[in-house]
Write a protein that holds these residues in place. Structure first.
Motif, PDB file in Angstrom:
ATOM      1  N   PRO A   1       0.806  -1.221   0.000  1.00 30.30           N
ATOM      2  CA  PRO A   1       0.000   0.000   0.000  1.00 30.30           C
ATOM      3  C   PRO A   1       0.841   1.273   0.000  1.00 30.30           C
ATOM      4  O   PRO A   1       2.072   1.232   0.084  1.00 30.30           O
ATOM      5  N   PHE A   2       0.149   2.397  -0.058  1.00 28.06           N
ATOM      6  CA  PHE A   2       0.766   3.709   0.117  1.00 28.06           C
ATOM      7  C   PHE A   2       1.480   3.744   1.459  1.00 28.06           C
ATOM      8  O   PHE A   2       1.031   3.163   2.435  1.00 28.06           O
ATOM      9  N   LEU A   3       2.611   4.453   1.484  1.00 31.08           N
ATOM     10  CA  LEU A   3       3.348   4.584   2.733  1.00 31.08           C
ATOM     11  C   LEU A   3       4.033   5.949   2.768  1.00 31.08           C
ATOM     12  O   LEU A   3       4.595   6.387   1.763  1.00 31.08           O
ATOM     13  N   PHE A   4       3.979   6.614   3.916  1.00 32.92           N
ATOM     14  CA  PHE A   4       4.756   7.836   4.093  1.00 32.92           C
ATOM     15  C   PHE A   4       6.045   7.500   4.820  1.00 32.92           C
ATOM     16  O   PHE A   4       6.015   6.907   5.894  1.00 32.92           O
ATOM     17  N   ARG A   5       7.180   7.885   4.239  1.00 36.15           N
ATOM     18  CA  ARG A   5       8.482   7.605   4.855  1.00 36.15           C
ATOM     19  C   ARG A   5       9.124   8.908   5.311  1.00 36.15           C
ATOM     20  O   ARG A   5       9.610   9.680   4.472  1.00 36.15           O
ATOM     21  N   PRO A   6       9.160   9.122   6.631  1.00 33.69           N
ATOM     22  CA  PRO A   6       9.770  10.368   7.151  1.00 33.69           C
ATOM     23  C   PRO A   6      11.236  10.495   6.732  1.00 33.69           C
ATOM     24  O   PRO A   6      11.732  11.600   6.571  1.00 33.69           O
ATOM     25  N   GLY A   7      11.898   9.388   6.520  1.00 35.35           N
ATOM     26  CA  GLY A   7      13.310   9.416   6.147  1.00 35.35           C
ATOM     27  C   GLY A   7      13.548   9.914   4.735  1.00 35.35           C
ATOM     28  O   GLY A   7      14.687  10.188   4.347  1.00 35.35           O
ATOM     29  N   MET A   8      12.499  10.003   3.948  1.00 34.90           N
ATOM     30  CA  MET A   8      12.632  10.549   2.587  1.00 34.90           C
ATOM     31  C   MET A   8      12.090  11.974   2.515  1.00 34.90           C
ATOM     32  O   MET A   8      12.294  12.671   1.523  1.00 34.90           O
ATOM     33  N   HIS A   9      11.368  12.392   3.563  1.00 32.10           N
ATOM     34  CA  HIS A   9      10.621  13.642   3.462  1.00 32.10           C
ATOM     35  C   HIS A   9      11.466  14.875   3.783  1.00 32.10           C
ATOM     36  O   HIS A   9      12.104  14.945   4.835  1.00 32.10           O
ATOM     37  N   ASP A  10      11.438  15.812   2.904  1.00 31.66           N
ATOM     38  CA  ASP A  10      12.111  17.101   3.071  1.00 31.66           C
ATOM     39  C   ASP A  10      11.313  17.935   4.074  1.00 31.66           C
ATOM     40  O   ASP A  10      10.209  18.392   3.776  1.00 31.66           O
ATOM     41  N   ALA A  11      11.878  18.107   5.287  1.00 30.69           N
ATOM     42  CA  ALA A  11      11.125  18.747   6.362  1.00 30.69           C
ATOM     43  C   ALA A  11      11.498  20.209   6.557  1.00 30.69           C
ATOM     44  O   ALA A  11      11.051  20.839   7.512  1.00 30.69           O
ATOM     45  N   ASP A  12      12.304  20.750   5.660  1.00 31.44           N
ATOM     46  CA  ASP A  12      12.584  22.186   5.759  1.00 31.44           C
ATOM     47  C   ASP A  12      11.331  22.981   5.385  1.00 31.44           C
ATOM     48  O   ASP A  12      10.408  22.453   4.764  1.00 31.44           O
ATOM     49  N   ALA A  13      11.350  24.257   5.747  1.00 30.49           N
ATOM     50  CA  ALA A  13      10.208  25.113   5.407  1.00 30.49           C
ATOM     51  C   ALA A  13      10.131  25.293   3.894  1.00 30.49           C
ATOM     52  O   ALA A  13      11.131  25.215   3.195  1.00 30.49           O
TER      53      ALA A  13
END
Lengths: 421, 575
Positions: free
Chosen positions: B270-282
């Motif tokens: 299924p769909f998955l959100f991976r925080p390790g890939m996510h650009d968390a800058d503003a």
């Protein structure tokens, strides 16, 4: 040819002397961009799913080639030996299955281009074919193919008009469905074969009635398209391309690809206003047991080369007005894989074929195959963007001028061209 | 709602709703709509959840390879390429048995593709929830995905249609958009599954590990951003190309969606959100600031922003009006539907209601104003002929042969929807030949002898047969010329021209070409073609089925000829 060169130089010198009334400026520009006109035909042949460039145009002068491919390399040329590379220039050779193309190279009709391709790093067939056909690498949303943009930008020469309109057979794809490369606003026809452009009802009564239904009634897009279709059908029937048997002793091999080339030759002979033809050929995705001088890839190249050689022979002296351009979305890995095959790579090989080209020479800078020179450590690096080849052919050979519209986002200046055409 | 003035007669109104809000009338449908009342029929169609739909259930049962979740499909019918790769990794040497199994797996993949294509035609022909099917096709095309994008895509498509698109076609646009953004099919198709923070930005995981890291540590090198989904979300899914966004918006939207990926696509995950890939800058998107340190909320907020954007309302409303009303809908109609959109926060049921209960929808200028797509030609012919649902690949093959292979549109913009895109020489020829094929009983289930109408008029004189065919297939509305040509064969070209027109082409050279020769159209964007592996994995079985459509058609006379001519006629190409 000689006269054309003279006129080109003459017109340009008038400009440089300051004598440039607008009509001269126009003609100087047109000349600088190359001759256009009736009879100029581009034939694009797409080898789908990545032909192994290194075993097509064999760099037998590279030790690294043999080190990377102990099981599938094509042996270097050797006098009297069979199943070896066919020497072109002491460094490159053609695969032995491509022997029918060697005479074309010797006569100057065949211009191989090495280390050419798309700058995109994708190794997906789908994406890479998309990019090569839209000629916008790494841009997915392009809605038109470059051949269609070329048609739109080029316009039709006055002598090419049929009843004041571009011929219905101006651009023909010998494919079941319109290929991506021909997508766009300019009208094109895709057909599996010439006999497909016909009404299927086998009785005259039904055929006459359906035509009458489109010949009467209001002037809307549906009726207009119907009228054009019946005119085109009449034209094709009158021209009867299938009456043209191969000439000059040309013998097309069996197989669908060769038959498509044969039909393209027939359309050219029938003078139906063809300016652009497209065909594709598959079977190049040789991940397993691709073979070397013989085997799977050799068999594919056999039909490919024989078909092109027959086409050139068939058309004979018409090849001065015809340009064949072959392409494949990317090349394959330099090293053979664990299955006696090759995986998806990067730079590839193209062939440009026609009379009056600067053939008889392998074009494109060779980047070398030593491991440290490879693209991402595994593939033949790219030294020529495929759009430079497309642009040069479209301009110098076919007379297209608005190259920026055909190749958006690409610097089409002739500085990057290889001097093929 | 107060009755607004309508140009069309009662019968024409019934035909209008059947041609626009359904895939064309079946025998008896015009009377049935009139009996219920046009407006009440529309109301029923706008509430599909309250309609029984036995046909759709039967249809689903016929396509067994599509039943279940993507993971179940993957388990049951794994892609041969993935199995081969696993074997290679395990160092197994393939045996003859493996080769046979491999070929069998390839065959199953072909069948799955065929069922994916066939089930769409079958549902459109058979379902009682016609408007829901029309809107599902509209949104499948708006949110186009391509079946040959990698070996796992086909396993996700049944679910994409059934679970992602269809449940939301009468919901809020934001919910539909969100379902698509959370779908593995779209994340794979537009490469978002691989998109990750580039090396100059911190991921959410890195930021969590160093909460005070405002300076730039040197994060490890990453493959980086893929802008594909970000760009198409703005250009094609929401604002439209002239919607007033910048390249920087595209980049920042793509950054907001980093980490929206798929969990083990090779297993149909299924769909998955991976925080390790996510650009968390503003980042700033369309003038709004997305604060740093967040995760999946970034993408969700972007979906909120673009759903609420006025350019999106205009872009979507106009596209719906072009599908439902005409190629050039009036500005007044679009403005009214935009008002509905604003008032209801993008409630698609209400927006459609505004469009189809409008005077413009029932205006004379909207009558036959649309040219049918190939899908609509085939489905409306099957319905007009009273054909039962076709569970073979052949009807879908006919759609492909006419130039619109289902799931086969490569570029993300979907098939075009205007007359100029579908009308050209090749297209007309195909449609005429399709008419002949239907007359020759080549369209599965459509038989000129078993047709309920045929049984009533089989013994009637030609004039009566023509009248009835014109009524059933062309809504009773043709020019006197057309009726005359169908009746007597007299036509403006004269007999000599007729003979010439139909004479077979002279042929000195008798090379026999492909038996499945067909002509196809240049409709702006393109059909499916060789993608991942030769021979064409997706078009394979359909290609063979399609070969039979036009092959060696018999001479047509009498009622079959009248049917063939009607379906090949200019009038049938419109709706």
């Amino acid at each position: 040819m000689r006269r054309r060169v003279f006129m080109k130089a003459g017109a340009l010198s008038l400009v440089t002397m300051g004598l440039s009334p607008s009509f001269l400026r126009r003609s100087a520009y047109a000349m600088a961009r190359g001759p256009a006109g009736k009879g100029r035909v581009l034939v694009c042949l797409f080898q789908r799913c990545a032909a192994d460039a290194l075993n097509v145009l064999v760099p037998f002068g590279e030790r690294a080639y043999y080190q990377a491919r102990p099981g599938i390399a094509v042996p270097a040329p050797k006098a009297g030996a069979a199943n070896v590379a066919l020497d072109l220039d002491g460094f490159f050779g053609l695969h032995p299955s491509m022997a029918p193309l060697v005479p074309l190279y010797q006569r100057g009709l065949l211009a191989p281009v090495a280390a050419v391709g798309s700058p995109s790093n994708t190794r997906s067939h789908f994406d890479a074919q998309d990019y090569m056909e839209t000629a916008t690498p790494d841009v997915k949303g392009t809605t038109s193919g470059w051949l269609n943009r070329y048609l739109a930008a080029k316009g039709t020469c006055e002598e090419c008009l049929v009843n004041g309109k571009p011929s219905a057979f101006r651009a023909v794809a010998l494919t079941a469905q319109t290929p991506r490369i021909l997508e766009g606003p300019a009208a094109t026809v895709a057909m599996d074969g010439l006999d497909a452009f016909a009404l299927r009802a086998s009785n005259p009564d039904a055929a006459a009635r359906i035509e009458a239904l489109y010949r009467t009634g209001q002037a809307d897009v549906v009726h207009a398209s119907g009228n054009e279709m019946f005119e085109a059908m009449k034209m094709l029937r009158a021209a009867n391309p299938q009456q043209y048997a191969p000439r000059n002793g040309a013998q097309y091999p069996a197989g669908p690809f060769a038959q498509k080339l044969r039909q393209i030759a027939q359309l050219i002979r029938a003078d139906v206003g063809l300016e652009l033809a497209f065909a594709d050929v598959g079977g190049w995705d040789t991940h397993v047991n691709q073979g070397g001088a013989t085997g799977q890839l050799a068999n594919r190249l056999d039909e490919f080369a024989k078909a092109i050689a027959a086409f050139v022979q068939d058309l004979g002296d018409k090849m001065g007005d015809v340009t064949v351009l072959t392409m494949s979305e990317f090349g394959r890995t330099v090293r053979q894989n664990g299955n006696g095959g090759t995986d998806h790579g990067h730079a590839t090989t193209m062939f440009v074929i026609g009379d009056g080209l600067k053939g008889g020479k392998v074009h494109g800078r060779w980047p070398g195959l030593a491991p440290e020179l490879l693209y991402e450590g595994r593939d033949l690096a790219l030294t020529t963007d495929f759009r430079a080849v497309f642009a040069e052919v479209a301009s110098r050979r076919l007379g297209a001028t608005a190259l920026d519209a055909v190749f958006p986002g690409f610097n089409t200046s002739s500085a990057g061209w290889l001097g093929i055409a | 709602m107060a009755a607004l003035p309508r140009d069309l007669t009662e019968d024409q109104q019934a035909l209008q709703v059947l041609n626009r809000l359904a895939f064309g009338p079946r025998p008896g449908d015009v009377a049935a709509v009139r009996a219920v009342g046009v407006d009440r029929w529309i109301e029923q169609q706008l509430q599909p959840e309250s309609m029984a739909d036995t046909s759709a259930a039967r249809t689903e049962a016929a396509f067994a390879l599509l039943a279940g979740s993507p993971a179940e499909l993957m388990e049951r019918s794994p892609p041969p390429a993935i199995v081969a790769r696993q074997m290679q990794r395990a160092g197994d040497v393939p045996t003859m048995d493996d080769s046979a199994r491999y070929r069998e797996m390839q065959r199953t993949q072909g069948q799955m593709v065929a069922q994916l294509q066939a089930s769409r035609v079958a549902r459109a022909v058979g379902t009682e929830r016609q408007l829901e099917a029309v809107m599902t096709e509209f949104w499948l095309n708006h949110f186009n995905v391509f079946i040959q994008k990698g070996p796992t895509m086909r396993h996700y498509l049944a679910s994409y249609e059934r679970d992602v698109i269809r449940p939301h076609v009468f919901g809020r646009f934001r919910d539909l958009l969100g379902a698509v953004a959370h779908s593995p099919a779209m994340m794979i198709y537009l490469d978002n599954a691989q998109s990750m923070a580039d090396s100059t930005h911190l991921t959410q995981l890195e930021m969590r590990a160093r909460p005070n890291a405002l300076g730039r540590p040197a994060p490890r090198r990453r493959a980086g951003l893929n802008e594909n989904y970000g760009r198409e979300l703005l250009e094609l899914h929401t604002l439209g190309v002239d919607g007033g966004y910048t390249q920087q918006d595209v980049i920042n939207v793509a950054r907001a969606f980093t980490g929206w990926t798929v969990d083990q696509p090779a297993k149909g995950g299924p769909f998955l959100f991976r925080p390790g890939m996510h650009d968390a800058d503003a980042k700033q998107v369309l003038g709004q600031l997305l604060p740093p340190g967040r995760g999946i909320e970034d993408g969700e907020e972007v979906l909120d922003i673009v759903s609420d954007h006025p350019a999106t309302a205009r872009f979507i409303v106009r596209k719906l009006a072009v599908r439902l009303v005409s190629d050039s809908p009036s500005e007044a109609l679009v403005a009214r539907a935009i008002t509905t959109w604003r008032r209801t926060h993008g409630d698609l049921r209400e927006v459609v209601r505004t469009l189809v209960l409008s005077p413009e929808f029932f205006a004379r200028t909207a009558w036959r104003a649309k040219v049918k797509t190939p899908f609509e030609v085939v489905v409306s012919a099957a319905r007009a002929m009273g054909a039962p649902v076709d569970t073979t690949p052949r009807s879908a093959a006919a759609v492909a042969q006419l130039g619109q292979p289902l799931w086969g549109h490569m570029a993300p913009n979907g098939w075009p929807d205007q007359a100029r895109d579908w009308m050209n020489t090749g297209a007309i020829l195909n449609r005429i030949n399709f008419g002949f094929a239907v007359g020759a009983n080549r369209l599965p289930g459509a038989s000129t002898t078993n047709w309920a109408v045929a049984r009533e008029i089989a013994q009637s004189p030609r004039a009566a047969q023509v009248d009835r065919v014109v009524l059933e297939l062309l809504g009773g509305d043709v020019s006197p010329d057309t009726r005359e040509i169908l009746n007597t064969g007299a036509h403006p070209l004269g007999d000599a021209a007729a003979q010439q027109a139909s004479a077979p082409a002279p042929r000195a050279d008798t090379t026999v070409m492909n038996a499945n020769a067909n002509v196809s159209v240049n409709a702006d964007p393109m059909p499916m073609r060789n993608g991942t592996a030769p021979p064409r994995p997706a078009a394979g079985p359909v290609g063979r089925a399609g070969a039979q459509l036009f092959r060696a058609l018999p001479p047509l006379s009498g009622l079959p000829q009248i049917v063939a001519l009607a379906i090949g006629s200019p009038e049938f190409q419109r709706r």
